[in-house]
Design a protein around this motif. Sequence first.
Motif, PDB file in Angstrom:
ATOM      1  N   ILE B 236       0.849  -1.198   0.000  1.00  0.00           N
ATOM      2  CA  ILE B 236       0.000   0.000   0.000  1.00  0.00           C
ATOM      3  C   ILE B 236       0.880   1.242   0.000  1.00  0.00           C
ATOM      4  O   ILE B 236       0.639   2.213  -0.724  1.00  0.00           O
ATOM      5  N   THR B 251      -5.839  -1.147  -3.723  1.00  0.00           N
ATOM      6  CA  THR B 251      -7.115  -1.794  -3.374  1.00  0.00           C
ATOM      7  C   THR B 251      -6.934  -3.232  -2.912  1.00  0.00           C
ATOM      8  O   THR B 251      -7.451  -3.626  -1.862  1.00  0.00           O
ATOM      9  N   GLY B 254      -5.275  -3.678   0.433  1.00  0.00           N
ATOM     10  CA  GLY B 254      -6.170  -3.042   1.419  1.00  0.00           C
ATOM     11  C   GLY B 254      -7.309  -3.970   1.781  1.00  0.00           C
ATOM     12  O   GLY B 254      -7.617  -4.170   2.968  1.00  0.00           O
TER      13      GLY B 254
END
Lengths: 335, 287
Positions: B236, B251, B254
């Motif tokens: 990330i 994404t 996450g």
Amino acid sequence: MTTETQDTATENTAKEDTVLSIAGLRKYFPVRNAWKRRIGWLKAVDDISLEVRRGEVLGIVGESGCGKSTLGKTLMGIHPPSGGQIVFEGNDITNMKPGASRGLRSSLQYSYQDPGASLDPRWKIGRSLHEPLEIHTQLSREERDKRVRSILKSVGLPEGHLDHYPHEISGGQQRRVGLARILTLHPSVIILDEPTSGLDVSVQATILNLFSDLRQEFNLTYLFISHDLSVVRMICDRIAVMYLGKIVEIGDTETVFSNPRHPYTQSLLAAVPIIGGRRVTDNFWLQGEPPNPGDLPSGCRFRTRCPNVRPECADKEPELRSDWEGQEVACPYAE
Amino acid sequence: MEMFRFIVRKLVEDRVALLGVILIMALIIAAIAAPVFSTFPEDVADFHPKNRLLEPDSMFWFGTDRMGSDIYSRILFGARITITIAVVAIGASVLIGVPIGLVAGYYHGWFSEMLMRVSDIFLAVPQIVLAIAIAQTLGPSIENVILALSATYWPFWARLVYAETRSIQNEVFVEASIALGASPFRVMVMHVLPNISSSIIVRTTIGMGGTILTAATLGFLGLGAPAPSPEWGRMISESREFLPEAWWYATAPGIAIFLVVMGFNLLGDGLRDILDPRIRRSVHRDK
């Protein structure tokens, strides 16, 4: 010559006869204020002296909060005593913790008021019964199992109960398990703390019979702590009446029951309902609550509730007087 | 064993907790079978500049990162790091915290006070800050992340076990064992510990989620495993330069972190409902 030998013999038997002797035993709990400063002492057990004879059943009676259970737990070493001496089987055990000196402690055992709560809820009955033997003996698993099963039979429980959890059996059965757990160690003295509380009358009777049978089978001496006078009268050889941490009267059960001399004993016995007897209220003069044990009155601690109170009672704490056959009373005006 | 069966039966009845179990199982399977399921296993270390920052398609399911590596494969391998960090750090915290709490709770005296004050000091320092300080001093590596997390997490177990020990100590059966002559060690290990184990299990399960989140935070701050490692927090962190155009880059890791943390929290809540002694006792009474 003959008389001399006889005298020494009686002396010896008298000594051997005493299995547990307590001298001036005290247990004070500190009373603290909100800042944890000690502001006084709660005298739960205050200067108690007793001799327990081998094979007898000594009843200890008194109102709730008079220090009966504390006396038992102090004898067991669960509470360290604040003063005095405890001699058990000729050995001073006053400051021994329950874990110390295992051989001695294993022959003095305590039966809890609530046997259900005294068993680990996550342990099966069998495992709880094995525990005392694991702690105190080097027996193999099979030998332990053999002893547990024989004790289980003595207390009248089916072997199937070994695989149950404490919450799966009834109160009377829990009482039997509690006894079995202690008996595995072959103790000589058992302190029974309110052994009939929480049981209905029919179960009470069978449990009391069990106590008598076990006493004969294992040569036991009982210290029978109870507030139930009718039960005490039935089972005890001698009784000691406690009031606020002190013994006010001690003697043979029949003597004390038929001829109570201390005003507290008199009122306590008058409170026992008798079928066809007088109404309890007629001769029950004990009124009010006992004083706060953390703040005792001066002199005789019963004087605040005593019907025969005199001004001199506030001056001096009365000692036990042994002016009668088989009976001692802590009241200078008792007749 | 009976206990275990009881828990499994209750968990199956509790749909939400079951979802937690499924998510955790998915994480474990992903970690173990990463080489089998990943489409480009070698992409953990390799880079292919011509495939740089591709959108998700049939070939690269979750897209590719700045090195041209397949994000899907990297996430699977990242599960291994996540599990290692969580299990070792929590295991160490339990091993340190539980005995300290047990001893401090069982004995009453200056030594107990000292143990609890020391754990209070650790609790007083914000966890992330302490972890950053440790990771910063010792340099970025997975071992140091584990060390930092263990050093900051153990006081939670110490406090929990301390409080539970103090309360179970007043139970008659504990006093009865002492009266029988049981040694303090025996009472602590055979009576106290089994009776407080449910609280420890619940705390440990929920703690797993928290640890994974903190580990990802440390990775995001660049204090975790160094560069080519597929650690989720680090992924990330790397993606920040390419947002919002390369939306898929942040994404996927996450969501992975989110699902795993949620899985442990759901299971922890479910276990608490099942194991909480108050709730359980009332169930027994109803029978």
